[in-house]
Design a protein around this motif. Sequence first.
Motif, PDB file in Angstrom:
ATOM      1  N   THR A  12      33.413  47.823  -4.912  1.00 45.48           N
ATOM      2  CA  THR A  12      32.381  48.855  -4.971  1.00 45.48           C
ATOM      3  C   THR A  12      31.722  48.792  -6.339  1.00 45.48           C
ATOM      4  N   THR A  13      30.909  49.768  -6.654  1.00 40.48           N
ATOM      5  CA  THR A  13      30.219  49.782  -7.941  1.00 40.48           C
ATOM      6  C   THR A  13      30.713  50.950  -8.774  1.00 40.48           C
ATOM      7  N   SER A  14      30.537  50.815 -10.077  1.00 42.73           N
ATOM      8  CA  SER A  14      30.936  51.885 -10.985  1.00 42.73           C
ATOM      9  C   SER A  14      30.125  53.150 -10.729  1.00 42.73           C
ATOM     10  N   ASP A  15      28.832  52.997 -10.423  1.00 43.81           N
ATOM     11  CA  ASP A  15      27.991  54.165 -10.172  1.00 43.81           C
ATOM     12  C   ASP A  15      28.473  54.944  -8.949  1.00 43.81           C
ATOM     13  N   GLN A  16      28.950  54.221  -7.923  1.00 42.18           N
ATOM     14  CA  GLN A  16      29.430  54.890  -6.714  1.00 42.18           C
ATOM     15  C   GLN A  16      30.671  55.745  -7.021  1.00 42.18           C
ATOM     16  N   ILE A  17      31.587  55.180  -7.826  1.00 45.41           N
ATOM     17  CA  ILE A  17      32.796  55.935  -8.185  1.00 45.41           C
ATOM     18  C   ILE A  17      32.422  57.160  -9.007  1.00 45.41           C
ATOM     19  N   LEU A  18      31.536  56.992  -9.989  1.00 44.56           N
ATOM     20  CA  LEU A  18      31.149  58.116 -10.840  1.00 44.56           C
ATOM     21  C   LEU A  18      30.390  59.174 -10.047  1.00 44.56           C
TER      22      LEU A  18
ATOM     23  N   ARG B 269      40.271  59.951 -15.690  1.00 46.43           N
ATOM     24  CA  ARG B 269      40.216  59.089 -16.875  1.00 46.43           C
ATOM     25  C   ARG B 269      39.285  57.893 -16.668  1.00 46.43           C
ATOM     26  N   TYR B 270      38.898  57.647 -15.420  1.00 47.71           N
ATOM     27  CA  TYR B 270      37.955  56.560 -15.149  1.00 47.71           C
ATOM     28  C   TYR B 270      36.640  56.799 -15.888  1.00 47.71           C
ATOM     29  N   ALA B 271      36.232  58.061 -15.961  1.00 44.66           N
ATOM     30  CA  ALA B 271      34.964  58.371 -16.632  1.00 44.66           C
ATOM     31  C   ALA B 271      35.039  58.094 -18.130  1.00 44.66           C
ATOM     32  N   ALA B 272      36.250  58.100 -18.702  1.00 48.60           N
ATOM     33  CA  ALA B 272      36.387  57.877 -20.142  1.00 48.60           C
ATOM     34  C   ALA B 272      36.566  56.402 -20.487  1.00 48.60           C
TER      35      ALA B 272
ATOM     36  N   LEU C 190      24.146  48.363 -46.023  1.00 48.16           N
ATOM     37  CA  LEU C 190      24.881  48.315 -44.765  1.00 48.16           C
ATOM     38  C   LEU C 190      26.376  48.311 -45.063  1.00 48.16           C
ATOM     39  N   VAL C 191      27.088  49.336 -44.548  1.00 55.42           N
ATOM     40  CA  VAL C 191      28.525  49.447 -44.821  1.00 55.42           C
ATOM     41  C   VAL C 191      29.351  49.424 -43.547  1.00 55.42           C
ATOM     42  N   TYR C 192      28.719  49.468 -42.354  1.00 52.31           N
ATOM     43  CA  TYR C 192      29.504  49.526 -41.127  1.00 52.31           C
ATOM     44  C   TYR C 192      28.630  49.057 -39.978  1.00 52.31           C
ATOM     45  N   VAL C 193      29.177  48.193 -39.123  1.00 53.84           N
ATOM     46  CA  VAL C 193      28.472  47.698 -37.949  1.00 53.84           C
ATOM     47  C   VAL C 193      29.407  47.772 -36.755  1.00 53.84           C
ATOM     48  N   VAL C 194      28.937  48.361 -35.680  1.00 50.00           N
ATOM     49  CA  VAL C 194      29.678  48.358 -34.418  1.00 50.00           C
ATOM     50  C   VAL C 194      28.837  47.596 -33.411  1.00 50.00           C
ATOM     51  N   LYS C 195      29.344  46.462 -32.946  1.00 54.62           N
ATOM     52  CA  LYS C 195      28.609  45.672 -31.966  1.00 54.62           C
ATOM     53  C   LYS C 195      28.853  46.228 -30.563  1.00 54.62           C
ATOM     54  N   ASN C 196      27.814  46.185 -29.732  1.00 50.47           N
ATOM     55  CA  ASN C 196      27.874  46.659 -28.346  1.00 50.47           C
ATOM     56  C   ASN C 196      28.423  48.084 -28.269  1.00 50.47           C
ATOM     57  N   PHE C 197      27.887  48.939 -29.121  1.00 47.61           N
ATOM     58  CA  PHE C 197      28.352  50.329 -29.165  1.00 47.61           C
ATOM     59  C   PHE C 197      28.156  51.022 -27.832  1.00 47.61           C
ATOM     60  N   SER C 198      27.063  50.721 -27.147  1.00 50.92           N
ATOM     61  CA  SER C 198      26.724  51.478 -25.941  1.00 50.92           C
ATOM     62  C   SER C 198      27.636  51.162 -24.762  1.00 50.92           C
ATOM     63  N   LEU C 199      28.547  50.199 -24.920  1.00 49.97           N
ATOM     64  CA  LEU C 199      29.501  49.941 -23.844  1.00 49.97           C
ATOM     65  C   LEU C 199      30.614  50.981 -23.817  1.00 49.97           C
ATOM     66  N   GLY C 200      30.719  51.773 -24.875  1.00 52.92           N
ATOM     67  CA  GLY C 200      31.673  52.880 -24.865  1.00 52.92           C
ATOM     68  C   GLY C 200      33.116  52.459 -24.996  1.00 52.92           C
ATOM     69  N   HIS C 201      33.411  51.616 -25.962  1.00 51.55           N
ATOM     70  CA  HIS C 201      34.781  51.150 -26.148  1.00 51.55           C
ATOM     71  C   HIS C 201      35.689  52.295 -26.596  1.00 51.55           C
ATOM     72  N   LYS C 202      36.989  52.118 -26.347  1.00 50.10           N
ATOM     73  CA  LYS C 202      37.970  53.147 -26.694  1.00 50.10           C
ATOM     74  C   LYS C 202      38.082  53.310 -28.204  1.00 50.10           C
ATOM     75  N   LEU C 203      37.874  52.211 -28.933  1.00 48.31           N
ATOM     76  CA  LEU C 203      38.018  52.228 -30.384  1.00 48.31           C
ATOM     77  C   LEU C 203      36.825  51.514 -30.992  1.00 48.31           C
ATOM     78  N   LEU C 204      36.205  52.120 -31.995  1.00 47.02           N
ATOM     79  CA  LEU C 204      35.094  51.483 -32.705  1.00 47.02           C
ATOM     80  C   LEU C 204      35.618  50.933 -34.025  1.00 47.02           C
TER      81      LEU C 204
ATOM     82  N   ILE D 237      32.773  48.111 -19.489  1.00 44.80           N
ATOM     83  CA  ILE D 237      33.361  46.850 -19.016  1.00 44.80           C
ATOM     84  C   ILE D 237      34.564  47.138 -18.127  1.00 44.80           C
ATOM     85  N   GLU D 238      35.441  48.057 -18.574  1.00 46.73           N
ATOM     86  CA  GLU D 238      36.627  48.382 -17.771  1.00 46.73           C
ATOM     87  C   GLU D 238      36.240  49.028 -16.446  1.00 46.73           C
ATOM     88  N   ARG D 239      35.226  49.888 -16.473  1.00 45.66           N
ATOM     89  CA  ARG D 239      34.773  50.506 -15.224  1.00 45.66           C
ATOM     90  C   ARG D 239      34.308  49.450 -14.224  1.00 45.66           C
ATOM     91  N   ASN D 240      33.466  48.538 -14.704  1.00 47.96           N
ATOM     92  CA  ASN D 240      32.925  47.526 -13.803  1.00 47.96           C
ATOM     93  C   ASN D 240      34.016  46.608 -13.277  1.00 47.96           C
TER      94      ASN D 240
END
Length: 1443
Positions: free
Chosen positions: A1424-1430, A1406-1409, A811-825, A1413-1416
């Motif tokens: 409103t909800t993030s799904d409604q905006i998207l 840029r909201y889609a990017a 194991l050489v690299y771990v990204v926690k909560n990857f699926s949240l889509g952070h700007k920087l890993l 967490i930031e969307r919510n």
Amino acid sequence: MSSKMYAWYQQLHSPTGVEQSLYCNFTSEDEKDLIISAASQLTVFRLCKSRESHGKDEEIQNNQAKVKLEQIGTWQLFGNIVSMKSVRMNGAKRDSILLSFKEAKLSIIEFDVSTYDIKTSSLHYFEESLHKDGMLQRISLPKLSIDPDGRCASMQLTVNSVAIIPFQSGDLASEDTILGNDNVQPQTGKGQTATSYSINLREVDSRLQRIIDMQFLHGYYEPTLLILFESLRTWSGRVAIRQDTANIVAISLNMTERLNPVIWSLNGLPYDCKFVYAVPKPIGGVLIFAVNSLLYLNQSVPPYGTAVNSLTQNSTSFPLRPQEDVCMTLDCCNAAFVSPESMVISTNSGDLYVLTLLVDSMRSVRNFHFDKAASSVLTSCVSPMENGFLFLGSRLGNSLLLHYTKARSDSSKTNHGEEPASKRKRLNTAADWKATDGSDVEDFEMYGKDNVTSEPLSSYNFEVCDSLLNIGPCGAAELGEPAFLSEEFVNQRETDLELVVLSGHGKNGALSILQRTVKPQVVTTFELPGCIDMWTVRSKAKSKPVTVGKDAEGQHGYLILSRVDSTLILETGKEIMEVEDSGFNTRQSSVYIGNIGGEKQLILQVCTTGVWLLDGVKLVQHLALDFDAPIIQCSVADPYAMLLTSDGQLVLLVLKDDTDEESGVKLHCSNPSISQVPLISSICLYLDKSGLFQTSGNIISKKSTTAKEDELMSDDDFGYKTKSVSNPKDSTAQVSIGTSFTVDEEDELLYGESDPDIVFPTSFTMPQPEQVGKQTSTNVTQTPQEENTFWAIVGREHRNLEIYSVPNIELVYVVKNFSLGHKLLVNSNSHTYIGESEKPISGAESRYSDNPKIHELLLIGMGHHALRPHLIARVEQDLFIYEAFKYKPESALQKNVLNIRFKKIHHGILTRRQPSTTDGSASISNQKLRPFTNIGGYSGVFLCGPYPHWILSGSRGALHCHPMSVDGTITCFVSFHNVNCPQGFLYFNRQGELRICMLPPHMKYDNPWPAKKVSLRCTPHFISYSIEHKVYALVSSVSEPCTRLPFTNCDNEREFEDLERDERFVYPHIDKFSVQLISPVGWELIPNARIDMEEYEHVTCMKNAWLNPGPYTTVRQNFVVLGTCNVMGEEMSSRGKIIILEIIEVVPEPGQPLTKNKLKQIYSSEQKGPVTAVCGVEGNLLAAIGQKIFVWRFDENQSLRGLAFVDTNMYIHQAFCFRNFAVVADIQRSITLLRFQDEFKTLSVVSRDVKPLETYSANLLVDGTSVAFLASDHDKNLVVFKYDPEDRESHGGSRLMRRADIHVGSHVNCMWRLGCNQFDRASGTMNTSYTGSHVTMMGTLDGSLSFILPITEKIYRRLLMIQNAMVTGQQHTAGLNPKAYRQFVSRQKILFNSTKNILDGDLLWRYAALSRIERNELAKKVGTTSDQILDDLMDIHRSTCVM
């Protein structure tokens, strides 16, 4: 019906016209970057040299021409960059960039290597200084100048004031500290400025009326600013009375005391001085460029000046020597020093001159030497670079990267030995770059030496290395039908279109053909229902090779189709035939089939229960894997393969040489020691060629690796049953395993020796790191192939991402909560993570239950030679794309971790399904990310699914995403190289049709939109498309010197006076107009289909008009109508003509099929004024002639009969009609709505905008049953007007009401309308959100394309709240404010408020990017909800995806 009007504005195509450029150490300490700005876009490039090793000496010499520009990053700013300079701050390792914006704003930015992004280090604003002394409007630009020693910068504020920004040492307080930013540490010395202040230059020199230019001088103890200014205003027509009004003054800046003593001044310079260039040391001084002369000035040295043409004889008293053999003007030129005594000058005609300063022993300039080196593009900026490279930025043509070499002129060669004109070298850039356009606009002409002086002066040779595509300035645009569109897609209205844009000027004039989506060229179609996946494989053991030679090597031998319960094997040759008897497992559905074994091209088949290895159709080896769960995924990086079962178990396969086997190879399998808790949901193997994936140390010894691998490969421990099949045709070739080493040797090279002293948790072993420099292996320096390393990427159920080294799974690299889509890993702490994963707590599942699921992972090398690793992930309905970049933290506590980070890329792809659509994932293959290589010369990833996209990254390095919505949902995709379909691809659509396709070769896809540029070498003005004949009519002009002047004699007849001047006289130029037909088949001019205009006759407008050819018919005919005017000076009255042309079909000439169409002139008549705008209304012709607008009827005698007229304002330059209404745009008095009543033969003014507006273009904004009028103006605004007679302020409807406005930052010069996309091909349903609406698209003068779409008030209110939250809640590059940028701008003081009501789509997109967490958080703020905006964003995207 509401009288309000709400709209959405968004830019679709980024600006391409380059305005500023810099060369400095921005992103790296080691190598310099090229930074260019185009309107509001900032792009960073680096010089990319070919990595191929050359064996021959001549190839090494020619290697310079292989240098290309590679894009590092691009940033969209909320403000147009006016000026740009670089400076190295005190103590900094990299350069900072100063950006100046309108309204006297200045931002200092620098590059942050930890986030691979731009950060703002300082902000300065001087807006309160602009309106001092009663200034009402801004007439000067905030030009920047930098002290050569980096001590301060200056910025022009008004015509007579300058701001000074000091850069100070680290012991003083920075301005950020003064502004209250506690995070700034002044002692670092990075990016620091002292308090800036302004200087009123009238206090320095009371005669100063207007600053012309200013520059800091070289070689002074204190910063010294030289200012070129005008003391008395004059112009060319007043030179006989007032001349030599320019002066210079040099002030020394004492920034601590804020004193500005004058140390040098000189008066009486030519009135037409334009630019100042500081001459570098050791010569020093300044060069002053005037329109007709060039001056060298230095303190305490007599001035030297030379006249570059003969116009200076009567315009100045300044002593000038004539420069023989030079005849040019220096207005609108750009120049830069390439050495202390040489500078490159690009003139307004595109000629490149090398100016050499000839100095004496006292370092004073005694002569100038001009050498015409080349003829190039019309430039907007020139930037010299290292190693003999030069960048020419252009707004009118493609920007060029040149390489120049110095050549000593032959002293024995005389003027008689000059090369004849026929042998002068001419270089076309089309052969030098293939990434942008195959038929480039810019020609690059090389000439021999015009005149060789007696001194051995240096001459320069230029060659083109690279080019950046520019589609601007968009003079006019027209929609047409693609000439090559497959029959399957012909009936689709929204995709059966392409856009033709008129680009460039003069010899850079061109047609730019653009398509929004990829339109594949279908070779053939088969109906094969029930297939869920497919693969193509190559094979050396194929029985009947179709072709021999190089083409046969890369061709695919077999096409394998997977069904629900079986696998179908097809052999591909000239025909596709089913293979009956083979070693493939055809009784089960296949999970993966692909090539393995390098040059041996073995085939690996993976099914749910086992693995089959084949050579052609002969079975080599079969592995039956005893697992409780089926295999669901396989990833291959030759020679490794990794399998994943549905319950999260992993199997690693390695193909090794084995002399005991008849085939010479054998698959070895192992169960990697990776913890299976939490469950593994996705895997990917990656072969790294970039060298980025390197750990901090440690190389495992050959002995320990071999022992460990043998332990891993023992078959008895894991219950595998290995079955070897003898191969009668055994090949003796060695299997290539990425490098020329065996696996054991490679492991030693990559991982070195291990140290057993450190104890880690039992789930894996991590070796102790060592310094790489201490290794004693002798094989390391033998070959560079050690860079190829193998890695496994694993996604887990609790949404973490892990990277392991292969084959010794660490194991050489771990990204926690990857699926949240952070700007920087970034890499998390792997030690604590492993401990947690051993003992999962009960609360862990609930904590991650809100996280979206990772469906698919793909790590792939993209760009030039696949050297830029990109991580692409499908997470729920989102698509994440990250680019890896090198980052080594200074305080690295851990060893054996990857020194990289991942930066999120905003790709603009939205793949959300409509809520009403059922998910057809059961019939669609799970793998939707399909990597491909060499499809039409491009490599990248294809995204399958309901909204398919091509994700390409060419040699330029920029990532481009092109939708392919023409065939709806695509279930699976694969590349296919065959004799009948070279470099093609296959895909299945929703109807179960297998299409064999190719990319249309005439389009270039390494651009924001698929594009093609066709050179015209003349200025295009107007274009119109004939729907009946499928050809374009084009109006163009060629500039010619004017050697005679027209005048009227006493009999009122026109005569001409010949101008006889000396050979160095610069004649004025006039335009010679013509109209001609051009065919979209090959984009060639149709022979003998051209009509030339008379001398001095300018075409001012051209339109397609549907006219009634007679009173007894209601069938309207399509004609091309032109309006012209005579331009012959002030003394002759201006007249014009109406010319009506018809495109007719004739018998084509033999061997010339395009000659079937010709232009026939059926009407031409002179009018009493210039004809400036035409259009068709109700079968009649509406024309603006002088200050009147007429309506004419085209009768059966093919003549025009007047019906009605109305008086207008100043100068109508555009008109368009809908039904019986017409909207006309005035050059100063905004727009007017007219109505024509045929039964009463009247033309009346219905309503007009009474406020002044310098209109550029106008069109309609259609929202179902409601219509508004859209206009663009000189101040780069869009304004929406509405006819609303019920409004009190409209005075009964006589005034158009302003309902919305927005500042777009670009001059909108042309508009066109399209109906919204009514049908969603992905779901087969109608788009109900924007039924009946039109999307109004527009092209700008800086090469950008955008659109505006009417939206409902409910969507507007919801998205407006999100927009306001993003303005304040997000960081914006260079500290710019999006809300202030989109505010209506007016140079004059106006008596009304901005109405707004238009959403900024660039910001909202840029909201889609953002991360989840930031969307919510943003959605929660506005209730409103993030799904409604998207979903709102997806509806807009789906409706506007036209062309």
